[in-house]
Design a protein around this motif. Structure first.
Motif, PDB file in Angstrom:
ATOM      1  N   LEU A  72       0.834  -1.194   0.000  1.00 17.83           N
ATOM      2  CA  LEU A  72       0.000   0.000   0.000  1.00 17.83           C
ATOM      3  C   LEU A  72       0.875   1.252   0.000  1.00 17.83           C
ATOM      4  O   LEU A  72       1.994   1.229   0.510  1.00 17.83           O
ATOM      5  CB  LEU A  72      -0.902   0.041   1.247  1.00 17.83           C
ATOM      6  CG  LEU A  72      -2.011  -0.987   1.357  1.00 17.83           C
ATOM      7  CD1 LEU A  72      -2.643  -0.946   2.745  1.00 17.83           C
ATOM      8  CD2 LEU A  72      -3.056  -0.777   0.284  1.00 17.83           C
TER       9      LEU A  72
ATOM     10  N   ASP B 253      -5.799   2.522   1.848  1.00 15.59           N
ATOM     11  CA  ASP B 253      -6.441   1.341   1.251  1.00 15.59           C
ATOM     12  C   ASP B 253      -7.899   1.664   0.914  1.00 15.59           C
ATOM     13  O   ASP B 253      -8.823   1.113   1.505  1.00 15.59           O
ATOM     14  CB  ASP B 253      -6.354   0.170   2.238  1.00 15.59           C
ATOM     15  CG  ASP B 253      -6.966  -1.118   1.705  1.00 15.59           C
ATOM     16  OD1 ASP B 253      -7.050  -1.291   0.479  1.00 15.59           O
ATOM     17  OD2 ASP B 253      -7.361  -1.957   2.536  1.00 15.59           O
TER      18      ASP B 253
ATOM     19  N   LEU C 120      -1.027   4.279   5.786  1.00 17.76           N
ATOM     20  CA  LEU C 120      -1.189   3.561   4.528  1.00 17.76           C
ATOM     21  C   LEU C 120      -2.625   3.695   4.047  1.00 17.76           C
ATOM     22  O   LEU C 120      -3.567   3.509   4.810  1.00 17.76           O
ATOM     23  CB  LEU C 120      -0.826   2.082   4.711  1.00 17.76           C
ATOM     24  CG  LEU C 120       0.520   1.791   5.375  1.00 17.76           C
ATOM     25  CD1 LEU C 120       0.778   0.282   5.405  1.00 17.76           C
ATOM     26  CD2 LEU C 120       1.650   2.532   4.716  1.00 17.76           C
TER      27      LEU C 120
ATOM     28  N   ASP D 253       2.310   4.632   1.362  1.00 13.57           N
ATOM     29  CA  ASP D 253       2.509   5.305   2.641  1.00 13.57           C
ATOM     30  C   ASP D 253       2.401   6.802   2.377  1.00 13.57           C
ATOM     31  O   ASP D 253       3.276   7.407   1.768  1.00 13.57           O
ATOM     32  CB  ASP D 253       3.890   4.947   3.201  1.00 13.57           C
ATOM     33  CG  ASP D 253       4.275   5.753   4.439  1.00 13.57           C
ATOM     34  OD1 ASP D 253       3.454   6.571   4.911  1.00 13.57           O
ATOM     35  OD2 ASP D 253       5.403   5.568   4.910  1.00 13.57           O
TER      36      ASP D 253
ATOM     37  N   ILE E  47      -3.368   1.835   8.963  1.00 10.43           N
ATOM     38  CA  ILE E  47      -4.034   1.606   7.687  1.00 10.43           C
ATOM     39  C   ILE E  47      -5.417   2.234   7.733  1.00 10.43           C
ATOM     40  O   ILE E  47      -6.189   2.002   8.661  1.00 10.43           O
ATOM     41  CB  ILE E  47      -4.138   0.096   7.389  1.00 10.43           C
ATOM     42  CG1 ILE E  47      -2.738  -0.528   7.419  1.00 10.43           C
ATOM     43  CG2 ILE E  47      -4.812  -0.144   6.048  1.00 10.43           C
ATOM     44  CD1 ILE E  47      -2.728  -2.026   7.417  1.00 10.43           C
TER      45      ILE E  47
ATOM     46  N   VAL F 144       4.747   0.695   0.686  1.00  9.15           N
ATOM     47  CA  VAL F 144       5.112  -0.218   1.761  1.00  9.15           C
ATOM     48  C   VAL F 144       4.600  -1.613   1.436  1.00  9.15           C
ATOM     49  O   VAL F 144       3.432  -1.800   1.108  1.00  9.15           O
ATOM     50  CB  VAL F 144       4.515   0.248   3.111  1.00  9.15           C
ATOM     51  CG1 VAL F 144       4.654  -0.820   4.177  1.00  9.15           C
ATOM     52  CG2 VAL F 144       5.168   1.539   3.552  1.00  9.15           C
TER      53      VAL F 144
ATOM     54  N   LEU G  75       2.341   0.591  11.480  1.00 10.00           N
ATOM     55  CA  LEU G  75       1.738   0.888  10.176  1.00 10.00           C
ATOM     56  C   LEU G  75       0.249   1.097  10.393  1.00 10.00           C
ATOM     57  O   LEU G  75      -0.482   0.155  10.697  1.00 10.00           O
ATOM     58  CB  LEU G  75       1.977  -0.261   9.191  1.00 10.00           C
ATOM     59  CG  LEU G  75       3.426  -0.611   8.887  1.00 10.00           C
ATOM     60  CD1 LEU G  75       3.491  -1.838   7.974  1.00 10.00           C
ATOM     61  CD2 LEU G  75       4.158   0.577   8.267  1.00 10.00           C
TER      62      LEU G  75
END
Length: 177
Positions: free
Chosen positions: A39, A124, A122, A41, A100, A48, A98
């Motif tokens: 994904l 998504d 990240l 960053d 998300i 990443v 991390l």
């Protein structure tokens, strides 16, 4: 602090795709590797890949619920701030955090700036990683969850959202490493 009265951008394709409730499922097993993903960053402007950490350092995957760049889940906002405030402590212990989110890259850039995020955020927006990890969804966004992975990428602890216990606290997360 971001405004909580501006709902522009809330009703988008992602909102309707995640509207119906799907409960989180305890499907991943402890002491086993977790699904790999890649994904962007937003914090650091890089890409990443989770498997790049295997054999190098432990990772905390912190799935969070952000509706838009202006709308946060009331259970997640304090957790995001707490993770950000304690990011250096994770780093001192050799742990990467991390975070998300399902917000798109433009929305995520605003979140990074407005919250002064130090940790990687990240993006998504298709929610593929959220679904792969079976964190569940409701009312327009995936649900929050935390996954502690050891240096070899094996799952050591996980916490899925419930109304009784929204997010694992920082002390619990640090203790699991």
């Amino acid at each position: 602090m971001l405004t909580s009265t501006d709902f522009s951008g809330l009703f988008n394709e992602r909102f309707f795709r995640n509207f119906l409730p799907i409960p989180a499922i305890y499907e991943l097993r402890l002491d086993v590797g977790t699904p790999d993903f890649q994904l962007p960053d937003i914090t650091n402007g890089t890409l990443v890949k989770l498997s790049n950490y295997r054999g190098k350092q432990p990772v905390l995957l912190a799935f969070t619920r952000i509706f838009t760049e202006k709308q946060y889940c009331p259970f997640c906002y304090p957790h995001i701030k707490s993770l950000n405030e304690n990011y250096e402590e994770f780093q001192k212990r050799g742990i990467e955090v991390l975070m998300i989110t399902s917000t798109d890259e433009r929305q995520s850039q605003i979140v990074v700036k407005d919250l002064g995020l130090k940790m990687p955020l990240l993006s998504d927006p298709a929610c593929k990683v959220f679904r792969r990890y079976r964190v569940g969804q409701a009312l327009g966004a995936p649900l929050p969850a935390q996954f502690v992975l050891d240096q070899d990428g094996k799952l050591r602890y996980y916490h899925l959202f419930s109304f009784l216990d929204h997010n694992a606290n920082i002390e619990t997360l640090l203790a699991k490493f």
